[in-house]
Structures are given as C-alpha cells and as structure tokens.
Design an enzyme around this catalytic site. Sequence first.
Site, PDB file in Angstrom:
ATOM      1  N   LYS A 144      12.956  89.790 -15.580  1.00  0.00           N
ATOM      2  CA  LYS A 144      13.760  89.358 -16.738  1.00  0.00           C
ATOM      3  C   LYS A 144      14.543  90.550 -17.308  1.00  0.00           C
ATOM      4  O   LYS A 144      14.953  91.420 -16.537  1.00  0.00           O
ATOM      5  CB  LYS A 144      12.854  88.698 -17.785  1.00  0.00           C
ATOM      6  CG  LYS A 144      11.991  87.581 -17.157  1.00  0.00           C
ATOM      7  CD  LYS A 144      11.291  86.724 -18.150  1.00  0.00           C
ATOM      8  CE  LYS A 144      10.469  85.673 -17.413  1.00  0.00           C
ATOM      9  NZ  LYS A 144       9.814  84.726 -18.295  1.00  0.00           N
ATOM     10  N   GLU A 190      14.853  79.779 -19.057  1.00  0.00           N
ATOM     11  CA  GLU A 190      15.500  80.586 -20.103  1.00  0.00           C
ATOM     12  C   GLU A 190      17.021  80.472 -20.001  1.00  0.00           C
ATOM     13  O   GLU A 190      17.723  80.494 -21.009  1.00  0.00           O
ATOM     14  CB  GLU A 190      15.021  82.041 -19.997  1.00  0.00           C
ATOM     15  CG  GLU A 190      13.585  82.168 -20.504  1.00  0.00           C
ATOM     16  CD  GLU A 190      12.752  83.252 -19.850  1.00  0.00           C
ATOM     17  OE1 GLU A 190      13.317  84.161 -19.200  1.00  0.00           O
ATOM     18  OE2 GLU A 190      11.510  83.178 -19.979  1.00  0.00           O
ATOM     19  N   SER A 230       2.731  82.029 -16.853  1.00  0.00           N
ATOM     20  CA  SER A 230       1.503  82.758 -17.191  1.00  0.00           C
ATOM     21  C   SER A 230       0.522  82.890 -16.023  1.00  0.00           C
ATOM     22  O   SER A 230      -0.686  82.778 -16.217  1.00  0.00           O
ATOM     23  CB  SER A 230       0.821  82.118 -18.409  1.00  0.00           C
ATOM     24  OG  SER A 230       1.681  82.185 -19.532  1.00  0.00           O
ATOM     25  N   GLY A 256       6.334  86.323 -14.191  1.00  0.00           N
ATOM     26  CA  GLY A 256       7.126  87.046 -15.190  1.00  0.00           C
ATOM     27  C   GLY A 256       6.361  88.262 -15.680  1.00  0.00           C
ATOM     28  O   GLY A 256       6.323  89.299 -15.023  1.00  0.00           O
TER      29      GLY A 256
HETATM   30  P1  PGA Z   1       5.508  84.400 -17.164  1.00  0.00           P
HETATM   31  O1  PGA Z   1       6.991  84.024 -16.705  1.00  0.00           O
HETATM   32  O2  PGA Z   1       4.726  84.731 -15.926  1.00  0.00           O
HETATM   33  O3  PGA Z   1       5.673  85.583 -18.076  1.00  0.00           O
HETATM   34  O4  PGA Z   1       4.952  83.200 -17.877  1.00  0.00           O
HETATM   35  C1  PGA Z   1       7.228  83.236 -15.563  1.00  0.00           C
HETATM   36  C2  PGA Z   1       8.716  83.037 -15.375  1.00  0.00           C
HETATM   37  O5  PGA Z   1       9.420  82.850 -16.357  1.00  0.00           O
HETATM   38  O6  PGA Z   1       9.233  83.069 -14.250  1.00  0.00           O
END
Ligand code: PGA
Length: 250
Positions: A11, A97, A212, A233
């Site tokens: 990200k 997002e 997560s 993420g």
């Molecule tokens: P996260 O994000 O592992 O922080 O929940 C996953 C993603 O948005 O690809």
Amino acid sequence: MRQPFVAGNWKLNGSKQLIKNLLEAILDGSKTIKNAEIAVFSPFLYIQQVAELLEGSSIAYGSQNVSEYNAGAYTGEVSAAMLKEFSCKYAIVGHSERRAIYGESDQQVAQKFIMAQHLGIRPILCVGELLEERESGNTEKVVARQLDAVISAAGINAIEAAVIAYEPVWAIGTGKTATPQQAQEVHAFIRERLSRSNDAVATNVRILYGGSVKPNNATELFAQTDIDGGLIGGASLDAADFLAICQAAN
Ligand code: PGA
C-alpha cells in the site's frame, strides 16, 4: 494443480531504505520456499528499485493499480505499457481501497483488468463485500456483480491467466479475519460462478484470500479447498511475519 501464491501489498508505505531492508530479509528467508509463488507490490515509484533488488530471484513483483487508459491527458496515471517496461508480472486491480476511496466502478476495474492483460501483465482482481452487505445477506450478490463485470468485458478465458483475490472489506486492516469457513464459502461460490461459463477456468484460476492474514491464522485459511494463498497487507511489511505466511502456503 494450482500453485500456492502469497502476494504482499505494501500500500502507501515504504522508503528506499525500508524496501531495501525488507526485500533483503525476504530474499534471505525465502530460500527454503520452493512450492509457493511470492510477489510484492510496492508504490509505483519504487518498482524500479524492487526490480533491481529482486533480479535473478524467483520473487515476482507488480503494481498496486494501473490506469484504464493507454496514454494521453490523464494526470497522475500510470499505464500498463509503462509497467510492462519495468517488467511487472502482476497488477492489482479493484482493491477495495481503490473502489471505496477513489470511487472506482466495476466498469473501470474491468477496463484496468483488460489493459493489464493486453500487455501480458496478470491482473489480480480484488472482490469483496462491505460489512453491511454481508449483514444484509448480500455477499454473493456483490461478489457476483464485481466478477461478472470483468467476465462480460474481458471474457471468461481472460480469467484463467489472472488471479482473483477475495477480500471482505470488513476484514481488511481491522484485525477481524473471516473464519476459514466464511472465506471458503465465498471462494467456492466464486469457483461455482466461473464454472457456469467455463469449468476449466473455474478449476485452474487461483483465488487468494485477503483481510488480516497473519502468521497465526494463515495455515488454517490456506488449508481450505478453494483458498490458494493470500493477499497480505499489514503483515507483508514485516519480513518475519510475511515469511511465516509464505511458509504456511508452502
Ligand atoms: P490487511 O490488508 O492484510 O492489512 O488486512 C489486505 C489487503 O488490503 O490486501
């Protein structure tokens, strides 16, 4: 056989130094990982640095987004041809997002998918429902709509070389993971939906779970029949955590 796949989505994080440290640790720790494919997704600006650090390794890299346009007056955009020039293997399209914060529509996401695919970059198509959509019993309806938009624009055969990531929006960055059963149900639904158009595509396409994923839940998630790995993420910014997740997929 679908090869397990773990993709790290950094990200809007990173610096030259952070990326150097992170990738050196991942390169070193991933030597024993032979059965799972690994890929990392940095901000656009660092793709060249990522390419140099990963040269000669089996770790793939790609972009977090791609423009739906070829070229022209589209300030701030990066085209698939540009990504191709930097040898990106994958491009994430339709991350929640992008859909939620930047208002990307199903049709725009489908165009991005097509642009990447035309240049030989494999799209990782993200789909997933909001909490209120799950609570109102609309998970399958939403996922089907997001999927169908791409199938109708790109054709079912285009899906086979791509990757699908099921990411329930309520599980992203919240520490609330879908249970392995909840995730498996939607993964099976996605495969079933694809099989209505083409059985082989449904069987062969890799479907990642995202939301997560951590070292302590990855093994159980990846053990599900229709879960072929993860889109990671937060945990992908920590080399030890990311490597532990890669080991779980291995
Ligand atoms: P996260 O994000 O592992 O922080 O929940 C996953 C993603 O948005 O690809």
